[in-house]
Design a protein around this motif. Structure first.
Motif, PDB file in Angstrom:
ATOM      1  N   ARG A 150       0.847  -1.204   0.000  1.00  0.00           N
ATOM      2  CA  ARG A 150       0.000   0.000   0.000  1.00  0.00           C
ATOM      3  C   ARG A 150       0.874   1.242   0.000  1.00  0.00           C
ATOM      4  O   ARG A 150       1.937   1.255   0.585  1.00  0.00           O
ATOM      5  CB  ARG A 150      -0.908   0.014   1.223  1.00  0.00           C
ATOM      6  CG  ARG A 150      -1.912  -1.101   1.219  1.00  0.00           C
ATOM      7  CD  ARG A 150      -2.805  -1.051   2.448  1.00  0.00           C
ATOM      8  NE  ARG A 150      -3.831  -2.056   2.354  1.00  0.00           N
ATOM      9  CZ  ARG A 150      -5.017  -1.850   1.806  1.00  0.00           C
ATOM     10  NH1 ARG A 150      -5.336  -0.660   1.338  1.00  0.00           N
ATOM     11  NH2 ARG A 150      -5.892  -2.834   1.742  1.00  0.00           N
ATOM     12  N   ASP A 152       0.370   5.099   1.145  1.00  0.00           N
ATOM     13  CA  ASP A 152      -0.481   6.084   1.813  1.00  0.00           C
ATOM     14  C   ASP A 152      -1.934   5.606   1.876  1.00  0.00           C
ATOM     15  O   ASP A 152      -2.861   6.348   1.601  1.00  0.00           O
ATOM     16  CB  ASP A 152      -0.371   7.424   1.090  1.00  0.00           C
ATOM     17  CG  ASP A 152      -0.615   8.600   2.019  1.00  0.00           C
ATOM     18  OD1 ASP A 152      -0.598   8.402   3.258  1.00  0.00           O
ATOM     19  OD2 ASP A 152      -0.826   9.702   1.501  1.00  0.00           O
ATOM     20  N   THR A 154      -3.411   3.530  -0.131  1.00  0.00           N
ATOM     21  CA  THR A 154      -3.891   3.065  -1.436  1.00  0.00           C
ATOM     22  C   THR A 154      -3.224   1.743  -1.792  1.00  0.00           C
ATOM     23  O   THR A 154      -1.990   1.640  -1.789  1.00  0.00           O
ATOM     24  CB  THR A 154      -3.565   4.096  -2.531  1.00  0.00           C
ATOM     25  OG1 THR A 154      -4.151   5.346  -2.164  1.00  0.00           O
ATOM     26  CG2 THR A 154      -4.077   3.651  -3.882  1.00  0.00           C
ATOM     27  N   PRO A 175       2.094   6.071  -6.910  1.00  0.00           N
ATOM     28  CA  PRO A 175       1.371   7.330  -7.071  1.00  0.00           C
ATOM     29  C   PRO A 175       2.079   8.521  -6.427  1.00  0.00           C
ATOM     30  O   PRO A 175       1.636   9.643  -6.556  1.00  0.00           O
ATOM     31  CB  PRO A 175       0.029   7.066  -6.384  1.00  0.00           C
ATOM     32  CG  PRO A 175       0.317   6.012  -5.382  1.00  0.00           C
ATOM     33  CD  PRO A 175       1.433   5.194  -5.950  1.00  0.00           C
ATOM     34  N   SER A 192       4.788   4.068   2.319  1.00  0.00           N
ATOM     35  CA  SER A 192       4.243   5.423   2.293  1.00  0.00           C
ATOM     36  C   SER A 192       5.161   6.314   1.531  1.00  0.00           C
ATOM     37  O   SER A 192       6.268   5.947   1.188  1.00  0.00           O
ATOM     38  CB  SER A 192       4.039   5.944   3.719  1.00  0.00           C
ATOM     39  OG  SER A 192       5.266   5.952   4.402  1.00  0.00           O
TER      40      SER A 192
END
Length: 192
Positions: A150, A152, A154, A175, A192
């Motif tokens: 993941r 953050d 997402t 991203p 993150s």
């Protein structure tokens, strides 16, 4: 009655030199040393020490005394040289934490244990990137586990570790700027 006590005492005194020739560690429990005491999955670990039975068969177990089931069980065996034994094995896929390494003297039934601490290996290539760049997250964790990556919060992707080795690799577009930030004990990677 007095004669019987005297006979037992004389017998014990006669056996004293023989008993003293057997190392103290070999008279009772199984002594277990492990080297190294921590490391990643796949590293070779050596267990050594002494067992009560001179020349006896010994078995080394990961986690539990049983046949290997893919995660736990017998990982090595051999015969002691006198009372001393030594065996090496690769650390199997396992959760990050301490795991018992048990040595069983097959003849006497006595056992001893030491703890090996598994430290997972996780790689992110490249270690930093611009948004939209493709990265690969790979490493070794517990075998047959689902891995979530993941960013953050997402979800970037999911994969399952190899059933035999615990290896995994996942490619994903980032991203934002990526850095590995923590690893949950049951094998989930948060980025993150």
């Amino acid at each position: 009655m007095r004669k019987a006590h005297l006979l037992v005492l004389v017998s014990l005194l006669a056996l004293y030199p023989v008993l003293m020739a057997v190392p103290i560690s070999a008279q009772g429990a199984v002594a277990v040393d492990i080297s190294p005491g921590s490391g990643p999955i796949g590293i070779t670990v050596t267990v050594s020490g002494a067992i009560p039975t001179a020349g006896g068969k010994f078995s080394v177990y990961w986690g539990y005394v049983r046949e290997w089931d893919g995660r736990y069980g017998k990982v090595a065996e051999g015969y002691a040289d006198g009372n001393d034994y030594s065996a090496s094995f690769p650390v199997p896929p396992a959760y990050r934490s301490g795991h018992n390494v048990i040595v069983l003297d097959e003849t006497s039934g006595k056992s001893g244990a030491a703890v090996f601490n598994v430290e997972p290996e996780i790689y992110v290539t490249p270690s930093s990137s611009a948004p939209g760049a493709l990265i690969v997250v790979s490493g070794y964790l517990i075998n047959g586990e689902e891995i979530e990556v993941r960013f953050d919060g997402t979800l970037l992707g999911e994969t399952v570790t190899d059933a035999a080795t615990g290896y995994f690799a996942l490619s994903a577009a980032v991203p934002g700027v990526l850095s590995v930030h923590s690893l949950k004990p049951r094998g989930r990677l948060r980025c993150s």
